[in-house]
Design a protein around this motif. Structure first.
Motif, PDB file in Angstrom:
ATOM      1  N   ILE A 101     112.836  17.138  -6.411  1.00  0.00           N
ATOM      2  CA  ILE A 101     111.919  16.496  -5.473  1.00  0.00           C
ATOM      3  C   ILE A 101     110.648  16.159  -6.227  1.00  0.00           C
ATOM      4  O   ILE A 101     110.041  17.031  -6.864  1.00  0.00           O
ATOM      5  N   CYS A 102     110.202  14.918  -6.162  1.00  0.00           N
ATOM      6  CA  CYS A 102     108.971  14.520  -6.821  1.00  0.00           C
ATOM      7  C   CYS A 102     108.174  13.632  -5.886  1.00  0.00           C
ATOM      8  O   CYS A 102     108.652  13.216  -4.829  1.00  0.00           O
ATOM      9  N   GLY A 103     106.968  13.338  -6.274  1.00  0.00           N
ATOM     10  CA  GLY A 103     106.085  12.521  -5.453  1.00  0.00           C
ATOM     11  C   GLY A 103     104.647  12.832  -5.786  1.00  0.00           C
ATOM     12  O   GLY A 103     104.333  13.777  -6.522  1.00  0.00           O
ATOM     13  N   THR A 104     103.770  12.042  -5.217  1.00  0.00           N
ATOM     14  CA  THR A 104     102.350  12.238  -5.474  1.00  0.00           C
ATOM     15  C   THR A 104     101.821  13.430  -4.685  1.00  0.00           C
ATOM     16  O   THR A 104     102.513  13.989  -3.832  1.00  0.00           O
ATOM     17  N   VAL A 105     100.560  13.792  -4.955  1.00  0.00           N
ATOM     18  CA  VAL A 105      99.934  14.923  -4.272  1.00  0.00           C
ATOM     19  C   VAL A 105      99.852  14.649  -2.775  1.00  0.00           C
ATOM     20  O   VAL A 105      99.429  13.576  -2.349  1.00  0.00           O
ATOM     21  N   VAL A 133      98.764  22.566  -2.758  1.00  0.00           N
ATOM     22  CA  VAL A 133      98.149  23.136  -3.958  1.00  0.00           C
ATOM     23  C   VAL A 133      97.519  22.036  -4.805  1.00  0.00           C
ATOM     24  O   VAL A 133      96.432  22.203  -5.368  1.00  0.00           O
ATOM     25  N   GLY A 134      98.191  20.877  -4.898  1.00  0.00           N
ATOM     26  CA  GLY A 134      97.626  19.775  -5.658  1.00  0.00           C
ATOM     27  C   GLY A 134      96.317  19.283  -5.056  1.00  0.00           C
ATOM     28  O   GLY A 134      95.359  18.973  -5.785  1.00  0.00           O
ATOM     29  N   GLN A 135      96.263  19.205  -3.732  1.00  0.00           N
ATOM     30  CA  GLN A 135      95.028  18.769  -3.076  1.00  0.00           C
ATOM     31  C   GLN A 135      93.906  19.785  -3.312  1.00  0.00           C
ATOM     32  O   GLN A 135      92.748  19.403  -3.518  1.00  0.00           O
ATOM     33  N   ARG A 136      94.265  21.062  -3.310  1.00  0.00           N
ATOM     34  CA  ARG A 136      93.252  22.074  -3.575  1.00  0.00           C
ATOM     35  C   ARG A 136      92.701  21.924  -4.993  1.00  0.00           C
ATOM     36  O   ARG A 136      91.507  22.118  -5.228  1.00  0.00           O
ATOM     37  N   GLN A 137      93.562  21.551  -5.925  1.00  0.00           N
ATOM     38  CA  GLN A 137      93.101  21.388  -7.293  1.00  0.00           C
ATOM     39  C   GLN A 137      92.166  20.171  -7.409  1.00  0.00           C
ATOM     40  O   GLN A 137      91.201  20.182  -8.177  1.00  0.00           O
ATOM     41  N   LEU A 138      92.428  19.161  -6.588  1.00  0.00           N
ATOM     42  CA  LEU A 138      91.535  18.007  -6.565  1.00  0.00           C
ATOM     43  C   LEU A 138      90.178  18.373  -5.975  1.00  0.00           C
ATOM     44  O   LEU A 138      89.143  17.847  -6.404  1.00  0.00           O
ATOM     45  N   PHE A 139      90.159  19.252  -4.985  1.00  0.00           N
ATOM     46  CA  PHE A 139      88.880  19.723  -4.436  1.00  0.00           C
ATOM     47  C   PHE A 139      88.078  20.466  -5.511  1.00  0.00           C
ATOM     48  O   PHE A 139      86.849  20.338  -5.587  1.00  0.00           O
ATOM     49  N   CYS A 140      88.786  21.261  -6.323  1.00  0.00           N
ATOM     50  CA  CYS A 140      88.086  21.975  -7.407  1.00  0.00           C
ATOM     51  C   CYS A 140      87.492  20.982  -8.410  1.00  0.00           C
ATOM     52  O   CYS A 140      86.396  21.203  -8.943  1.00  0.00           O
ATOM     53  N   ASP A 187      90.532  24.652 -17.127  1.00  0.00           N
ATOM     54  CA  ASP A 187      91.551  25.670 -17.382  1.00  0.00           C
ATOM     55  C   ASP A 187      92.822  25.286 -16.630  1.00  0.00           C
ATOM     56  O   ASP A 187      93.006  25.653 -15.475  1.00  0.00           O
ATOM     57  N   GLU A 188      93.698  24.526 -17.298  1.00  0.00           N
ATOM     58  CA  GLU A 188      94.923  24.050 -16.635  1.00  0.00           C
ATOM     59  C   GLU A 188      94.571  23.362 -15.317  1.00  0.00           C
ATOM     60  O   GLU A 188      95.190  23.614 -14.284  1.00  0.00           O
ATOM     61  N   ALA A 189      93.582  22.477 -15.364  1.00  0.00           N
ATOM     62  CA  ALA A 189      93.009  21.932 -14.134  1.00  0.00           C
ATOM     63  C   ALA A 189      93.951  21.015 -13.383  1.00  0.00           C
ATOM     64  O   ALA A 189      93.767  20.782 -12.183  1.00  0.00           O
ATOM     65  N   THR A 190      94.957  20.454 -14.052  1.00  0.00           N
ATOM     66  CA  THR A 190      95.848  19.504 -13.378  1.00  0.00           C
ATOM     67  C   THR A 190      97.294  19.969 -13.406  1.00  0.00           C
ATOM     68  O   THR A 190      98.220  19.150 -13.361  1.00  0.00           O
ATOM     69  N   ALA A 191      97.497  21.258 -13.476  1.00  0.00           N
ATOM     70  CA  ALA A 191      98.866  21.790 -13.594  1.00  0.00           C
ATOM     71  C   ALA A 191      99.700  21.503 -12.360  1.00  0.00           C
ATOM     72  O   ALA A 191     100.914  21.400 -12.445  1.00  0.00           O
ATOM     73  N   SER A 192      99.058  21.386 -11.179  1.00  0.00           N
ATOM     74  CA  SER A 192      99.815  21.275  -9.933  1.00  0.00           C
ATOM     75  C   SER A 192      99.817  19.863  -9.367  1.00  0.00           C
ATOM     76  O   SER A 192     100.114  19.684  -8.188  1.00  0.00           O
ATOM     77  N   VAL A 193      99.446  18.876 -10.163  1.00  0.00           N
ATOM     78  CA  VAL A 193      99.466  17.492  -9.677  1.00  0.00           C
ATOM     79  C   VAL A 193     100.490  16.701 -10.473  1.00  0.00           C
ATOM     80  O   VAL A 193     100.880  17.071 -11.586  1.00  0.00           O
ATOM     81  N   ASP A 194     100.919  15.578  -9.893  1.00  0.00           N
ATOM     82  CA  ASP A 194     101.913  14.755 -10.568  1.00  0.00           C
ATOM     83  C   ASP A 194     101.287  14.045 -11.760  1.00  0.00           C
ATOM     84  O   ASP A 194     100.059  13.988 -11.905  1.00  0.00           O
TER      85      ASP A 194
END
Length: 1523
Positions: free
Chosen positions: A669-673, A1412-1419, A1434-1441
């Motif tokens: 399964i893939c897709g954008t945040v 989780v990806g959206q939360r990383q964007l908030f950070c 620190d692995e700032a984009t690990a959870s985004v596509d």
């Protein structure tokens, strides 16, 4: 033995009035009584001796000669090892001395030849039986070593006590008669006085119950096996339930606790030494019973708040009826005394128609009633506490079970902090309510009996007393309503504070990194101030209630006596004293009314809150249909599915979902945040509410969440996860999950303990452990939510190959991934967009469709092209790349082997830190909770008493109560003295003057109560606030190592339960210690006016009471401490379970976790139950001693001659003496209870002395306002270790990060990357060396100045409960336009605009309503707002596509082009364009240079990482080139 000739002084005129006294001769009565007791003792001894002889003769024939010889040999040997202690020696000397005295007395009596005032024969019998009994007793004592008796027999102890009573009574009568006759002491009196002292010592020995004889168990002749067996049996029996196997007598006297007290006296108790609770008190049994009650009620009435109350009633009613019966009997027995006082005063006044017999009958009635009251009172109090414990167990278990099955929407409305409040504060209040509820049954009985006694003495004047009592009761209505309202507000404020506290503790690391610890400290202080204000309003009302109800008896008496004077009812001394005694008996229930009202209000609010929680929606059982696996080859089937996290929302989260997954398929399964990837897995798990369609699965499930959920405990427990341990399967699991090397580095291998939430492990380690847990389950269906995002390229490739394509090759696997290189091997790829499956098919098919999938692939191609361009910049790598393309299959394994060899030793030290930091030996991180031992330190008491204004208010409170007691005694003394003794006698003063003085004294009493009550609650609350502030500041200034090794449950327990004790309970408990002592001093003062011999008996009784207290305290104190300590695991386990509820449900482990919760409840119930039982053990004995003192004083009064005392004052003494039993017990009980409650102060003080971090601000060393301006970071000889006993993690790090440059930091897991960042933020202080930023040594400035000038985007995206605006700008420093600008740059602007609340859109606990990806964007947004000149990623984009990652990287390049950027990344393309690359290995700098320079060297570690990444993507390249 007794004085035979007491009165020989002729012509002594005062003796004429003692004619009745001489005729009845109390001495003769006592002589006959004790002679009878001697005969009973002699008879019992002879019967016991006869039984022993018969038993020995019968058993002798059946014993073999060998057995006889063996026993004789053993006995003789053991005699050599018997130790005779001082207690035995003292008993032997005392008995011998008393025997000699009695022999002398008998000889003297025979020589004198006179029986005195008694008959000669009876006197001779008394002296003879006395001598014989002591001869027998000496023989028994001398035989004790032969019998090896460790404890005294009940008969010996009874005789010691009887001898002491005999000696004390006879001595008192002898001295009294001698003083009255003004004669000299004779031989008999001297011998009586001399024998009193050894009798007192024997009395003390009898109370203790031990002989002082001990046997040496270390005899060499004893078989070692036998000794070991006995120890094993002892260990087994130690945990059995003493209460469950107790006899009726033991239950009444609580003597079943004696073995526990014996253990606790020798050494501090440990948890494993506390006996088990009875099976009827076990949480499992109780939970099942309550569940049956709840189900029955649900079937009849449905699930409403009233249904919860009905179920609770059905659960407790049988035990409650038994308790109520005891309570009613105790209440009735307490009024026997007041009803008999008038008769007793008449007897003392001369109404002795039946002689002394009537006096003895009255005394016996008084004593019998007090004994019945004592037994029943102790039983109902114990039963109420036990019932409260049972109800607490079932409520905690049901709250826990409810938490595991709460629906997603219900979960959003109840945070972990709130639910923990339910389990700690609310349930405790309901437990208290169960105890206080018995007062409700007792109150009508007490009122009815009081009115009856008043009516019998005062006639219609009693109606005035009833009216006054009703008026006082009417005051309850407004007070109760106000108190209930205040309690609701208090609980709301406490919920808000606890919710915020739990959130702060959970996210402490990000708070420190962002320099938000001070703002959040102020936030918690504000929440506490709100709670403090409501507490003050409630306690102020409670003080007013105390004033009203403490003054109630005086008000009622004023009204009653005033009415009698007005209507002409004569007030005699007997009637007044009977009325006063009745008012004093009413005082206790009226005194408890304020507490009862407060507890009722608190209990009702708490019960409503829990009932509301238990009614919340649950996960729907029909959300997912479980079909037989043999039914079809389709493992997962979704037909026209529509799902929504918010059922009220117009737009569903997922719609038109059609999916069929055949057995053994690999579905990607893939897709954008925010496209709905994780929600799709959630609908398969049944987590997301279903609006339509159907979901059907066939087979068992295993789930790996995107955010790792790790349980506290060791690593093996996390992997095995409740399944049987299979060594072969386990070894294979850890091998395919790449955990073997980690285990080799850990302090205790896979048995190394993990900290709370896996806080002491890297993100990659947590993810691999979580994946190993799923693999070990050997499930049929695997649901993996982006498990490779936290792993570096090499490890991710290895796990994908070994797990998905290896051990799980025959399993059905549905996995989410942002790494496009993992897509080609999938049998089916789902592309999610806006909650729908936009595309579905194979990799090649999706590329040909060209309708969206190519965006993700294109982003990955761009990233790969960046890598390849970097590679082609080096000539040396061109050839290598060519070789790779020609023989990729051969070089794939060779390169992997080379890389493994190259990096096998990368930073072993940090891995050791990750698991071992602050651990004791064998890999232990979380230590046992700190527990003081021994008595509470005087410093703790002193700190508490002097916390407010140096303790200046404490003496004022004590003095106010002392004045109250003096004025109360004076008012009662005045009424007793001034009232006429009979209706025919005239009053000493006029009735108006008598009444006026009484009113003035009563008003003075009330004012003293008002002053005392107000000062007490105010001082207590200020003290509580003081302690809270110290604890809060200490915790928030503690270093991260404290939070790594301290479960949050321990801190929350102190902030919730212990703080509640300081707020509401402790001031009253400590105050009553002083108040009860003042009360009993008043009682003794009144009683000593008429019965001074009471002092003679009171002193040894007081000594016995103190001995009981000293014997009780060590055990009770440790039980209380153990009870407090065992609360934290319940809360901690509950918090962890709620956080991992999805995983627990997915693995089908709800029953196992519920069983663990029940076990933890029992662990808490064990010390708690035995602690409350110990209180009753002590209270029962103290009450009996008090009854004995009261009975002794009555006997003294009965035996006084007529007219010797003012009967009114004597009656007053009896009036006060009625409460003596409760007052003496209350003193000891209050002292013990206060010490138990002081444990809360002790526990809070433990967390008020935590060694803190460096200062937040250092005046004189403040950096410039524009610092850092350039952003140059200079590391010089940096060495970092996490503890002095651990090796260094960073070693001799020396490098310069140029200002306004981008530096990539790479290295394997555990290479030191995170430690370097922590050192930069001073989360860990350097041991040696310096870090300078723009020539400013960061160790010389305050932490706030440092951290507030740096920015970081952490690996774990964290959001706080509140709003979008509050999460981006918690300090409210930026405008809305600036925030919108940042949101657009973070790709979140359009999403937020869709919400009606815009920037005030809700963020629930942990940000769980955002992906989780959206939360990383908030950070990322936070960093863009802060815009510091130094940024750490620190692995700032690990959870985004990959596409979103590309946009973020472009945004960072644009926004921070003039800033210094340190980037830690597993995605090589995010650092390959950096100005410099820093490669760390083994805590040292392995390489540090420009990427192009490092790539020119084929043997460089960085070039090998690049080579591996390009090799992993080769298959992807081939796939795309074919299309």
């Amino acid at each position: 033995m007794l004085h035979q000739d007491m009165i020989h002084v002729p012509n002594f005129h005062s003796l004429q009035s003692w004619k009745g006294w001489q005729e009845t001769s109390a001495l003769c009565f006592w002589k006959n009584a004790f002679a009878f007791a001697n005969l009973i003792f002699i008879s019992c001894f002879l019967v016991q001796l006869l039984r022993k002889i018969l038993h020995k003769s019968c058993g002798k024939e059946s014993r073999t000669i060998a057995e006889e010889m063996q026993n004789c040999t053993t006995d003789e040997h053991k005699l050599d090892h018997i130790r005779l202690g001082s207690t035995y020696q003292a008993a032997k000397v005392c008995c011998s001395l008393i025997l000699a005295i009695n022999l002398f007395r008998l000889v003297f009596f025979l020589l004198e030849g006179s029986g005195g005032t008694c008959k000669y024969v009876m006197s001779a019998v008394a002296e003879t039986t006395q001598l014989i009994s002591w001869i027998l007793l000496v023989a028994v004592i001398l035989n004790l070593p032969q019998a090896r008796s460790v404890k005294l027999s009940w008969m010996t102890r009874a005789w010691f006590i009887c001898s002491f009573l005999q000696s004390a009574i006879c001595t008192a009568l002898d001295i009294h008669s001698t003083l009255l006759a003004k004669s000299f002491l004779g031989v008999e009196q001297y011998t009586e006085i001399v024998s009193l002292f050894p009798c007192m010592l024997l009395f003390a020995i009898s109370v203790r119950g031990t002989t002082g004889i001990s046997c040496d168990s270390n005899s060499l002749t004893e078989p070692l096996l036998q000794v070991q067996t006995s120890k094993e049996k002892h260990a087994e029996n130690k945990r059995s339930s003493f209460y469950g196997s107790a006899s009726l007598v033991q239950l009444v006297t609580f003597s079943w606790l004696n073995p526990l007290f014996a253990t606790g006296k020798m050494k501090p108790l440990e948890q494993n030494e506390v006996p088990d609770i009875d099976k009827n008190d076990c949480a499992e049994f109780l939970s099942h019973s309550f569940n049956c009650c709840l189900n029955n009620v649900k079937e009849r009435y449905g699930l409403r708040t009233s249904s919860i109350y009905r179920a609770i009633f059905m659960f407790i009613w049988k035990k409650a009826v038994i308790n109520a019966s005891f309570a009613v009997v105790a209440a009735g027995a307490s009024y026997v005394g007041p009803s008999l006082i008038d008769n007793f005063v008449k007897f003392l006044g001369g109404d002795r128609q039946h002689g002394l017999k009537s006096g003895y009958v009255l005394a016996l009635a008084f004593l019998g009633a007090k004994v019945v009251e004592t037994v029943c009172q102790r039983q109902w109090i114990f039963g109420a506490r036990q019932l409260g414990m049972r109800l607490r167990a079932v409520l905690i278990s049901h709250i826990y079970k409810k938490g595991l099955i709460l629906s997603s929407q219900s979960r959003q409305s109840h945070t972990i902090g709130e639910i923990i409040n339910y389990m700690s504060v609310d349930i405790q209040r309901i437990t208290d309510l169960i105890w206080y509820s018995n007062i409700i049954w007792m109150l009508p009985v007490q009122l009815a009996l009081a009115i009856y006694v008043l009516y019998k003495n005062l006639g219609v004047g009693a109606l005035a007393g009833l009216a006054a009592t009703t008026m006082i009761m009417a005051c309850n209505i407004p007070l109760t309503r106000s108190q209930k309202r205040y309690q609701s507000r208090i609980m709301e404020a406490k919920d808000a504070r606890m919710k915020a506290t739990a959130e702060v503790l959970r996210n402490m690391k990000i708070l420190k990194l962002q320099a938000w610890d001070l703002p959040y400290l102020h936030k918690l202080e504000d929440l506490r101030n709100t709670e403090h204000n409501w507490l003050w309003m409630s306690l102020r009302l409670q003080a007013i209630s105390s004033f009203i109800f403490w003054g109630a008896p005086m008000f009622i008496s004023v009204v009653t006596f005033g009415t009698c004077i007005i209507i002409g009812i004569p007030l005699t001394a007997g009637r007044v004293l009977s009325a006063l005694a009745t008012f004093r008996m009413l005082q206790e229930p009226i005194f408890t009314l304020p507490d009862l009202l407060s507890v009722l209000a608190q209990g009702k609010v708490s019960a409503d809150r829990i009932a509301k929680y238990l009614q919340e929606d649950e996960m729907r059982a029909d959300a997912v249909e479980i079909a037989p696996r043999s039914e079809a080859e389709v493992d997962v089937e979704i037909d026209n599915g529509r799902f929504s996290w918010n059922q009220d929302s117009y737009y569903p989260t997922l719609e038109n979902i059609q999916l069929k997954v055949n057995r053994g398929m690999k579905v990607a399964i893939c897709g954008t945040v925010g496209s709905g990837k994780s929600s799709l897995l959630s609908c398969i798990l049944g987590e997301i509410p279903k609006l339509g369609g159907s979901v059907k699965i066939r087979g068992s499930k295993a789930y790996v969440s995107q955010s790792p959920w790790i349980l506290s405990g060791n690593i093996r427990e996390n992997i095995v996860f409740g399944n049987p341990f299979d060594n072969e399967k386990y070894d294979k699991t850890i091998e395919v999950c790449a955990l073997k090397k980690d285990f080799e580095l850990f302090a205790n291998g896979d048995l190394t303990e993990i900290g709370e939430r896996g806080i002491n492990m890297s993100g990659g380690q947590k993810q691999r452990i979580q994946l190993a847990r799923a693999v070990y389950q050997d499930a049929d269906i695997y649901l993996l939510d982006d498990p490779f995002s936290a792993l570096d390229a090499h490890t991710g490739t290895q796990l994908f190959k070994d797990c998905l394509l290896g051990v799980l090759r025959d399993k059905t696997v549905i996995y989410i991934t942002h790494q496009v290189e993992f897509l080609p091997v999938a049998d089916l790829i789902l592309v999610m967009k806006d909650g729908k499956v936009a595309q579905a098919g194979l990799f090649d098919e999706l590329l040909r469709q060209n309708i969206g999938f190519e965006v993700l692939v294109g982003a990955h191609s761009d990233a790969l092209e960046l890598i390849l361009n970097a590679e082609t910049s080096s000539k040396s790598l061109l050839a290598a790349e060519k070789n790779i393309l020609e023989s990729s299959s051969r070089n794939d394994s060779d390169a992997e082997k080379t890389l493994n060899t190259s990096f096998q030793n990368i930073n072993k030290q940090e891995s050791e830190h990750d698991i071992c930091r602050d651990m004791a030996d064998r890999g232990r991180l979380t230590q046992e909770e700190e527990r003081e031992k021994g008595s509470i330190s005087k410093d703790v008491y002193w700190s508490y008493l002097t916390a407010v204004r140096g303790g200046a208010l404490v003496p004022i409170i004590v003095i106010a109560h002392a004045f109250f007691q003096v004025l109360q005694v004076a008012s009662n003394y005045w009424m007793a003295w001034a009232s006429p003794p009979s209706t025919t006698a005239e009053s000493t003063v006029g009735l108006k003057f008598l009444f006026l003085v009484y009113i003035l004294l009563s008003v003075g009493c009330s004012l003293c109560v008002l002053i005392r009550a107000t000062l007490l609650v105010k001082t207590g609350l200020l003290t509580s606030q003081n302690f809270f502030q110290k604890m809060l500041h200490s915790i928030l200034h503690a270093p991260m190592s404290f939070f790594d090794s301290t479960p949050s449950g321990r801190i929350l327990n102190r902030a919730s339960m212990d703080q509640s004790v300081l707020d509401l309970e402790l001031p009253g408990k400590l105050g009553w210690c002083a108040f009860s002592i003042i009360q009993i001093l008043g009682t003794i003062a009144v009683m000593s006016q008429v019965a001074w011999p009471v002092f003679a008996i009171f002193i040894p009784v007081t000594a016995v009471c103190i001995w009981f207290q000293q014997y009780y305290i060590p055990t009770a104190r440790e039980l209380a401490r153990l009870s407090e300590i065992q609360k934290a695991p319940i809360l901690h386990h509950f918090g962890e379970s709620l956080a991992g509820a999805v995983t627990i449900r997915a693995f089908g482990q709800k029953d196992r976790f519920s069983s663990t919760n029940l076990s933890l409840i029992d662990n808490h119930s064990r010390p708690w139950f035995h602690n409350i039982s110990a209180v009753e053990w002590l209270s029962f004995r103290l009450n009996l001693l008090s009854n004995f003192v009261f009975a002794f004083s009555l006997i003294v009064l009965v035996n006084l001659p007529e007219g010797f005392l003012n009967p009114s004052i004597a009656g007053l003494a009896v009036t006060y003496g009625l409460n003596l039993n409760s007052q003496l017990a209350t003193i000891i009980w209050n002292i013990c209870n206060a010490e138990n409650k002081m444990i809360s102060v002790e526990r809070i003080m433990q967390y008020s002395r935590i060694p803190g971090e460096a200062p937040m601000l250092i005046e004189g060393h403040r950096p410039p306002t524009n610092w850092p301006h350039v952003g140059t970071i200079c590391f010089r000889n940096l060495e970092v270790r996490y503890a002095e006993h651990l090796p260094s993690v960073l070693k001799n790090i020396t490098c310069i990060v140029p200002g306004r440059k981008k530096v990539g930091v790479v290295g394997r897991t555990g290479s030191g990357k995170s430690t370097l960042i922590q050192a930069l933020f001073r989360i860990v202080e350097p041991r040696e060396g310096t870090i300078e930023i723009d020539d400013v040594d960061i160790c010389k400035i305050g932490l706030h100045d440092l951290r507030s000038r740096l920015s970081i985007i952490p690996q774990d995206p964290i959001m706080f409960e509140g709003t979008v605006r509050g999460n981006l700008d918690p300090l409210e420093e930026y405008s809305d336009s600036r925030i919108w600008e940042v949101l657009d740059k973070c790709q979140l602007g359009d999403l937020i605009r869709q919400s009606s609340k815009k920037l005030d859109s809700t963020v629930i606990e942990n940000g769980e309503n955002w992906s989780v990806g959206q939360r990383q964007l908030f950070c990322l947004g936070r960093a863009l707002l802060k815009r510091s000149n130094i940024l750490v990623l620190d692995e700032a984009t690990a959870s985004v596509d990959t596409a979103t990652d590309g946009i973020i990287q472009e945004t960072l390049r644009e926004e921070f082009k003039d800033c210094t950027i340190l980037t830690i990344a597993h995605r090589i393309h995010t650092v390959v364009d950096s100005d410099l690359i820093l490669v760390l290995s083994d805590g040292k700098i392995l390489e540090y240079d420009k990427p192009s320079t490092l790539l020119e060297r084929e043997d460089s570690s960085f070039s090998k990482l690049i080579k591996e990444y390009s090799m992993r993507s080769q298959s992807f390249n081939n796939a795309t080139q074919c299309n």
